[in-house]
Design a protein around this motif. Structure first.
Motif, mmCIF file in Angstrom:
data_model
loop_
_atom_site.group_PDB
_atom_site.id
_atom_site.type_symbol
_atom_site.label_atom_id
_atom_site.label_comp_id
_atom_site.label_asym_id
_atom_site.label_seq_id
_atom_site.Cartn_x
_atom_site.Cartn_y
_atom_site.Cartn_z
ATOM 1 N N ALA A 267 0.851 -1.261 0.027
ATOM 2 C CA ALA A 267 -0.022 0.074 0.125
ATOM 3 C C ALA A 267 0.833 1.253 0.189
ATOM 4 O O ALA A 267 0.336 2.245 -0.618
ATOM 5 N N TYR A 268 2.116 1.096 0.481
ATOM 6 C CA TYR A 268 3.012 2.445 0.848
ATOM 7 C C TYR A 268 4.090 2.510 0.040
ATOM 8 O O TYR A 268 4.959 3.134 0.275
ATOM 9 N N VAL A 269 4.438 1.413 -0.873
ATOM 10 C CA VAL A 269 5.435 1.079 -1.554
ATOM 11 C C VAL A 269 6.106 2.256 -2.250
ATOM 12 O O VAL A 269 7.352 2.626 -2.443
ATOM 13 N N HIS B 17 -1.347 -3.779 -4.489
ATOM 14 C CA HIS B 17 -1.481 -2.292 -4.557
ATOM 15 C C HIS B 17 -2.850 -1.638 -4.416
ATOM 16 O O HIS B 17 -3.838 -2.181 -4.818
ATOM 17 N N THR B 18 -2.672 -0.388 -4.077
ATOM 18 C CA THR B 18 -3.895 0.446 -4.055
ATOM 19 C C THR B 18 -3.774 2.034 -4.669
ATOM 20 O O THR B 18 -2.453 2.396 -4.778
ATOM 21 N N PHE B 19 -4.747 2.290 -4.918
ATOM 22 C CA PHE B 19 -4.875 3.674 -5.258
ATOM 23 C C PHE B 19 -4.981 4.931 -4.210
ATOM 24 O O PHE B 19 -5.120 6.182 -4.452
ATOM 25 N N SER B 20 -5.231 4.433 -3.126
ATOM 26 C CA SER B 20 -5.862 5.073 -2.007
ATOM 27 C C SER B 20 -4.643 5.937 -1.404
ATOM 28 O O SER B 20 -5.047 6.989 -0.809
ATOM 29 N N LYS B 21 -3.552 5.582 -1.509
ATOM 30 C CA LYS B 21 -2.463 6.307 -0.707
ATOM 31 C C LYS B 21 -1.864 7.072 -1.863
ATOM 32 O O LYS B 21 -1.879 8.448 -1.972
ATOM 33 N N SER B 22 -0.605 6.533 -2.465
ATOM 34 C CA SER B 22 0.227 7.415 -3.296
ATOM 35 C C SER B 22 -0.790 7.986 -4.836
ATOM 36 O O SER B 22 -0.047 8.976 -5.081
#
Ligand SMILES: *Cc1c(COP(=O)(O)O)cnc(C)c1O
Length: 359
Positions: free
Chosen positions: A187-189, A210-215
């Motif tokens: 999530a934060y990579v 992976h997520t679109f929520s953080k970076s």
């Protein structure tokens, strides 16, 4: 408990998300949202998509998104499974890969708390491995465990510590557990660690989430995906299509693709957060905080002479939200999202006053 509930419902432990209150002049540093907005090109694509075509179902395969992810990481679209936020992707991963009777799922004691929630939901026994004294994941614990596990999961960088594991450690863990899925929640990579996606070719048991929520600053849109071998992805897609064939709506697909294509905006906004993080760490240290080495868009910090719970409530009084976990071992830490330089300054000024006042 209700007589109408299925039996397992009373035993669930639902995830508690960070607070989303509606207060004035509130500074939200509690759920690791991005301080800058999504790519303007993503917003434009979403606006353009808001037309008559919304009467039609979206593409059930989210092909445009899978292709964009595949291009970005030099994998095949057949290795990508999309989901309605990475929490949904995680649910499918637990359901599809970790349900092997009594065999336990290995995970750190301190990590994303949703993993334990999904263990309950899917009736998977967790085997909890404590982090090292310095809060790092000890790779050896996942190599010489003497167990027959159902799988392994951890976040990298880990949450809420922010500490990252090296690719060689991840590769060794995958190598030592060739018969089960090793799931790396990234999530934060993008804020400073290395993605394990290139390891998949050599280690077909690695699953990266992976997520679109953080970076990508699109937490409000709910888009995530997994990258894994074709073999694993086929299993994940079977579960996804047994649950919801249309996890991503038309606007989400359009926005996510445009976001991935806007490399310049992504790199610039990520860089700004990383720079703000480094400056935030220095400011916190100067006020007397101990801060773990973070590769994420948050820091995990404790003050040796101030109770973390009390600091969190005092900050809240001042309109600043940070995350405090009551779990043993980390109940004296605060997880603080990296905001803009102005956000960080307001936080540190307030903390500075609070720690002076009561010491
Ligand atoms: C935020 C977060 C997620 C969930 O992301 P969504 O895509 O918003 O569901 C998953 N894993 C970790 C470690 C996170 O911090």
């Amino acid at each position: 408990m209700s007589r109408y509930w299925s039996e397992h419902v009373s035993g669930l432990m639902p995830y508690t998300p960070g607070e989303q209150p509606k207060l004035e002049r509130l500074l939200k540093l509690n759920t690791n949202e991005h301080p800058y907005g999504p790519s303007p090109r993503a917003l434009e694509a979403i606006r353009r998509g808001a037309d008559d075509s919304l009467r039609l179902y979206p593409d059930n395969e989210s092909a445009a998104l899978r292709e964009a992810v595949a291009r970005l990481y030099s994998v095949s679209p057949e290795q990508v499974m999309p989901g309605n936020g990475s929490d949904e992707v995680l649910a499918h991963v637990f359901n599809a890969l970790f349900r092997h009777g009594e065999r336990p799922l290995l995970m750190p004691d301190i990590s994303y708390s949703f993993y334990k929630t999904y263990c309950k939901l899917f009736d998977i026994p967790p085997h909890i491995i404590p982090l090292a004294e310095d809060f790092s994941i000890r790779a050896a614990d996942y190599i010489d465990h003497g167990l027959q596990p159902a799988g392994i999961i951890f976040a990298n960088p880990n949450a809420p510590t922010g500490i990252a594991l090296s690719l060689s450690d991840i590769s060794n863990i995958a190598q030592a557990n060739p018969d089960v899925a090793v799931v790396v929640d990234e999530a934060y990579v993008d804020f400073g660690a290395d993605t394990a996606i290139p390891l998949i070719e050599q280690h077909p048991n690695i699953v990266v989430i992976h997520t679109f929520s953080k970076s990508r600053a699109l937490a409000g849109m709910r888009v995530g995906y997994s990258v894994a071998s074709r073999e694993i992805t086929q299993g994940l897609l079977r579960v996804k299509d047994s649950f919801n064939s249309y996890p991503l709506d038309r606007l989400a697909i359009a926005g996510a693709v445009a976001s991935l294509e806007d490399t310049a905006y992504f790199e610039a906004s990520t860089q700004k957060v990383v720079a703000a993080r480094e400056s935030l760490v220095k400011q916190l240290v100067s006020i007397g905080f101990e801060v773990l080495p973070s590769r994420a868009n948050f820091v995990f910090a404790r003050h040796p002479s101030h109770d973390a719970g009390e600091l969190a409530s005092a900050l809240r009084q001042e309109g600043i939200l940070v995350r405090h976990f009551t779990q043993p071992r980390i109940d004296q830490h605060l997880r603080i999202t990296v905001g803009t330089p102005e956000d960080c300054a307001r936080l540190c000024n307030t903390l500075s006053e609070l720690t002076l006042k009561t010491s």
